[in-house]
Design a protein around this motif. Structure first.
Motif, PDB file in Angstrom:
ATOM      1  N   MET A  51       0.838  -1.193   0.000  1.00 50.08           N
ATOM      2  CA  MET A  51       0.000   0.000   0.000  1.00 50.08           C
ATOM      3  C   MET A  51       0.877   1.249   0.000  1.00 50.08           C
ATOM      4  N   PRO A  52       0.634   2.193  -0.885  1.00 52.60           N
ATOM      5  CA  PRO A  52       1.416   3.426  -0.888  1.00 52.60           C
ATOM      6  C   PRO A  52       0.894   4.490   0.076  1.00 52.60           C
ATOM      7  N   TRP A  53      -0.240   4.217   0.730  1.00 44.07           N
ATOM      8  CA  TRP A  53      -0.836   5.197   1.639  1.00 44.07           C
ATOM      9  C   TRP A  53      -1.037   4.580   3.018  1.00 44.07           C
ATOM     10  N   ARG A  54      -0.882   5.399   4.032  1.00 48.38           N
ATOM     11  CA  ARG A  54      -0.984   4.918   5.408  1.00 48.38           C
ATOM     12  C   ARG A  54      -2.431   4.655   5.788  1.00 48.38           C
ATOM     13  N   PRO A  55      -2.751   3.456   6.297  1.00 50.14           N
ATOM     14  CA  PRO A  55      -4.096   3.205   6.832  1.00 50.14           C
ATOM     15  C   PRO A  55      -4.276   3.924   8.164  1.00 50.14           C
ATOM     16  N   PRO A  56      -5.496   4.337   8.496  1.00 47.17           N
ATOM     17  CA  PRO A  56      -5.733   5.025   9.770  1.00 47.17           C
ATOM     18  C   PRO A  56      -5.341   4.155  10.961  1.00 47.17           C
TER      19      PRO A  56
ATOM     20  N   ASP B   9      -4.472  -2.930   9.569  1.00 44.27           N
ATOM     21  CA  ASP B   9      -4.145  -3.737   8.398  1.00 44.27           C
ATOM     22  C   ASP B   9      -4.982  -3.287   7.198  1.00 44.27           C
ATOM     23  N   PRO B  10      -4.404  -3.237   6.024  1.00 47.92           N
ATOM     24  CA  PRO B  10      -5.222  -2.931   4.839  1.00 47.92           C
ATOM     25  C   PRO B  10      -6.271  -4.015   4.624  1.00 47.92           C
ATOM     26  N   SER B  11      -7.432  -3.609   4.122  1.00 46.54           N
ATOM     27  CA  SER B  11      -8.491  -4.574   3.843  1.00 46.54           C
ATOM     28  C   SER B  11      -8.172  -5.348   2.562  1.00 46.54           C
ATOM     29  N   PRO B  12      -8.782  -6.524   2.379  1.00 50.53           N
ATOM     30  CA  PRO B  12      -8.566  -7.256   1.124  1.00 50.53           C
ATOM     31  C   PRO B  12      -8.942  -6.440  -0.106  1.00 50.53           C
ATOM     32  N   GLU B  13     -10.000  -5.620   0.010  1.00 54.61           N
ATOM     33  CA  GLU B  13     -10.411  -4.800  -1.141  1.00 54.61           C
ATOM     34  C   GLU B  13      -9.364  -3.744  -1.457  1.00 54.61           C
ATOM     35  N   GLU B  14      -8.792  -3.142  -0.427  1.00 54.18           N
ATOM     36  CA  GLU B  14      -7.745  -2.135  -0.639  1.00 54.18           C
ATOM     37  C   GLU B  14      -6.512  -2.760  -1.274  1.00 54.18           C
ATOM     38  N   MET B  15      -6.135  -3.941  -0.805  1.00 52.05           N
ATOM     39  CA  MET B  15      -4.956  -4.597  -1.373  1.00 52.05           C
ATOM     40  C   MET B  15      -5.200  -5.009  -2.821  1.00 52.05           C
ATOM     41  N   ALA B  16      -6.397  -5.493  -3.114  1.00 48.45           N
ATOM     42  CA  ALA B  16      -6.696  -5.942  -4.475  1.00 48.45           C
ATOM     43  C   ALA B  16      -6.542  -4.816  -5.486  1.00 48.45           C
ATOM     44  N   MET B  17      -6.846  -3.577  -5.061  1.00 50.99           N
ATOM     45  CA  MET B  17      -6.714  -2.448  -5.976  1.00 50.99           C
ATOM     46  C   MET B  17      -5.253  -2.108  -6.260  1.00 50.99           C
ATOM     47  N   MET B  18      -4.366  -2.426  -5.310  1.00 46.39           N
ATOM     48  CA  MET B  18      -2.974  -2.020  -5.469  1.00 46.39           C
ATOM     49  C   MET B  18      -2.068  -3.132  -5.982  1.00 46.39           C
ATOM     50  N   VAL B  19      -2.539  -4.366  -5.973  1.00 43.31           N
ATOM     51  CA  VAL B  19      -1.709  -5.472  -6.460  1.00 43.31           C
ATOM     52  C   VAL B  19      -1.328  -5.309  -7.934  1.00 43.31           C
TER      53      VAL B  19
ATOM     54  N   LEU C 241       8.985  -3.936 -13.788  1.00 41.81           N
ATOM     55  CA  LEU C 241       9.877  -2.852 -14.194  1.00 41.81           C
ATOM     56  C   LEU C 241      11.228  -2.911 -13.483  1.00 41.81           C
ATOM     57  N   VAL C 242      11.225  -3.259 -12.205  1.00 38.92           N
ATOM     58  CA  VAL C 242      12.475  -3.338 -11.448  1.00 38.92           C
ATOM     59  C   VAL C 242      13.242  -4.613 -11.790  1.00 38.92           C
ATOM     60  N   ALA C 243      12.529  -5.703 -12.039  1.00 39.20           N
ATOM     61  CA  ALA C 243      13.122  -7.000 -12.429  1.00 39.20           C
ATOM     62  C   ALA C 243      14.191  -7.467 -11.447  1.00 39.20           C
ATOM     63  N   PRO C 244      13.848  -7.645 -10.156  1.00 42.66           N
ATOM     64  CA  PRO C 244      14.850  -8.135  -9.196  1.00 42.66           C
ATOM     65  C   PRO C 244      15.105  -9.627  -9.399  1.00 42.66           C
ATOM     66  N   ASP C 245      16.192 -10.100  -8.814  1.00 39.90           N
ATOM     67  CA  ASP C 245      16.459 -11.541  -8.833  1.00 39.90           C
ATOM     68  C   ASP C 245      15.592 -12.268  -7.808  1.00 39.90           C
ATOM     69  N   LEU C 246      15.426 -11.639  -6.623  1.00 42.18           N
ATOM     70  CA  LEU C 246      14.680 -12.251  -5.534  1.00 42.18           C
ATOM     71  C   LEU C 246      13.755 -11.219  -4.905  1.00 42.18           C
ATOM     72  N   ILE C 247      12.690 -11.705  -4.266  1.00 45.59           N
ATOM     73  CA  ILE C 247      11.747 -10.840  -3.567  1.00 45.59           C
ATOM     74  C   ILE C 247      11.609 -11.323  -2.131  1.00 45.59           C
ATOM     75  N   VAL C 248      11.639 -10.400  -1.189  1.00 47.57           N
ATOM     76  CA  VAL C 248      11.400 -10.692   0.225  1.00 47.57           C
ATOM     77  C   VAL C 248      10.068 -10.062   0.631  1.00 47.57           C
ATOM     78  N   LEU C 249       9.180 -10.859   1.213  1.00 47.78           N
ATOM     79  CA  LEU C 249       7.892 -10.373   1.711  1.00 47.78           C
ATOM     80  C   LEU C 249       7.988 -10.217   3.217  1.00 47.78           C
ATOM     81  N   MET C 250       7.854  -8.987   3.689  1.00 48.77           N
ATOM     82  CA  MET C 250       7.988  -8.702   5.113  1.00 48.77           C
ATOM     83  C   MET C 250       6.620  -8.681   5.793  1.00 48.77           C
ATOM     84  N   GLY C 251       6.240  -9.780   6.424  1.00 45.48           N
ATOM     85  CA  GLY C 251       5.020  -9.815   7.212  1.00 45.48           C
ATOM     86  C   GLY C 251       3.832 -10.422   6.495  1.00 45.48           C
ATOM     87  N   ASN C 252       2.693 -10.446   7.208  1.00 43.69           N
ATOM     88  CA  ASN C 252       1.489 -11.115   6.720  1.00 43.69           C
ATOM     89  C   ASN C 252       0.828 -10.398   5.547  1.00 43.69           C
ATOM     90  N   THR C 253       0.799  -9.061   5.600  1.00 46.11           N
ATOM     91  CA  THR C 253       0.078  -8.332   4.550  1.00 46.11           C
ATOM     92  C   THR C 253       0.647  -8.592   3.161  1.00 46.11           C
TER      93      THR C 253
END
Length: 274
Positions: free
Chosen positions: A174-179, A183-193, A202-214
């Protein structure tokens, strides 16, 4: 004896006679027929009620029509269209800032998109900006961000290192802070995925690290970081490693041992892909 015949008075004669009566003290006119002023007035006859019209004869009232419902907007489809049209990072940033489908944008100070080297081999995806990130416009700049820098600095990597092979590139789902940092809602995340997926392309990394549940839920469609961390997955054609969020490590220092094992796992994977 016969009475004198009555003759019709003209106006002037009648007026003179009336004035003479008034001078004599006459104040009331007396008719030929006596009036009983104590008698009750005759009752006024009641009118018969008009017959009720039969139900079939009554005019039918038109049923008011409900106003047409506003057409729903498919913001996920709009996000996919906007993301697909971004040809470079500048275009993607402009598309994210122009996207108005997410209500979080209205309460945020800044649109927080990324930090670090876009040529980095490792792309870190966090959850959403917090208070410090929203104020400064960069991801991971608060206490959690400081711990993140120390974690990757322990294996010789960082967002500010000069060589791209040792650099990391950081963004959020999410590029914007939730109040209240909810946690962002599933609907909010679906819009930003869709924007996140285009970001990875565009960045084309070799590896991706996911930090946390969201980010795990947004990218992998799964939650449960204690179960997912340390295991490799593949999405969008990239190897993906879930890890504990630094904020979790600040609350649970004992979990830093698992985080160190995940960093070593990441380092070994990078060496395999050299």
């Amino acid at each position: 004896m016969e009475s004198a015949p009555q003759t019709e008075l003209d106006w002037h004669s009648a007026k003179a006679l009336l004035d003479w009566y008034v001078e004599l003290g006459a104040v009331d006119a007396v008719g030929d027929t006596p009036v009983d002023r104590y008698a009750l007035a005759p009752p006024t006859p009641k009118q018969a009620p008009a017959p009720k019209a039969a139900a079939q004869d009554l005019p039918k009232r038109a049923t008011p029509k409900a106003p047409p419902a506003a057409p729903s907007i498919d913001y996920v489809a709009l996000a996919k269209q906007a993301a697909a049209g971004a040809q470079d990072m500048d275009g993607l940033k402009a598309a994210i800032k122009a996207f108005d489908g997410c209500e979080l944008k209205k309460g945020a100070r800044n649109t927080v998109i990324s930090d670090g080297n876009p040529a980095a081999r490792v792309m870190i995806i966090g959850e959403a900006p917090g208070r410090d990130e929203d104020r400064e416009g960069k991801p991971f700049v608060g206490r959690a961000g400081q711990l993140l820098d120390k974690m990757f600095g322990a294996i010789g990597m960082g967002r500010d290192v000069p060589l791209s092979k040792d650099a990391v590139y950081i963004t959020n789902v999410m590029p914007w802070r939730p109040p209240q940092n909810r946690d962002p809602s599933p609907e909010e995340m679906a819009m930003m995925v869709p924007f996140l997926e285009r970001h990875v392309q565009l960045v084309a990394p070799d590896l991706i690290v996911l930090m946390g549940n969201t980010p795990c839920q947004a990218v992998l469609g799964k939650r449960g970081i204690t179960r997912l961390r340390g295991g490799w997955h593949e999405v969008w054609g990239k190897p993906i490693l879930p890890m504990f969020h630094p904020a979790y490590l600040l609350r649970n220092p004992a979990a830093k041992r698992e985080a160190w094992a995940d960093l070593l796992n990441l380092q070994a994977k990078l060496k395999e892909r050299e």
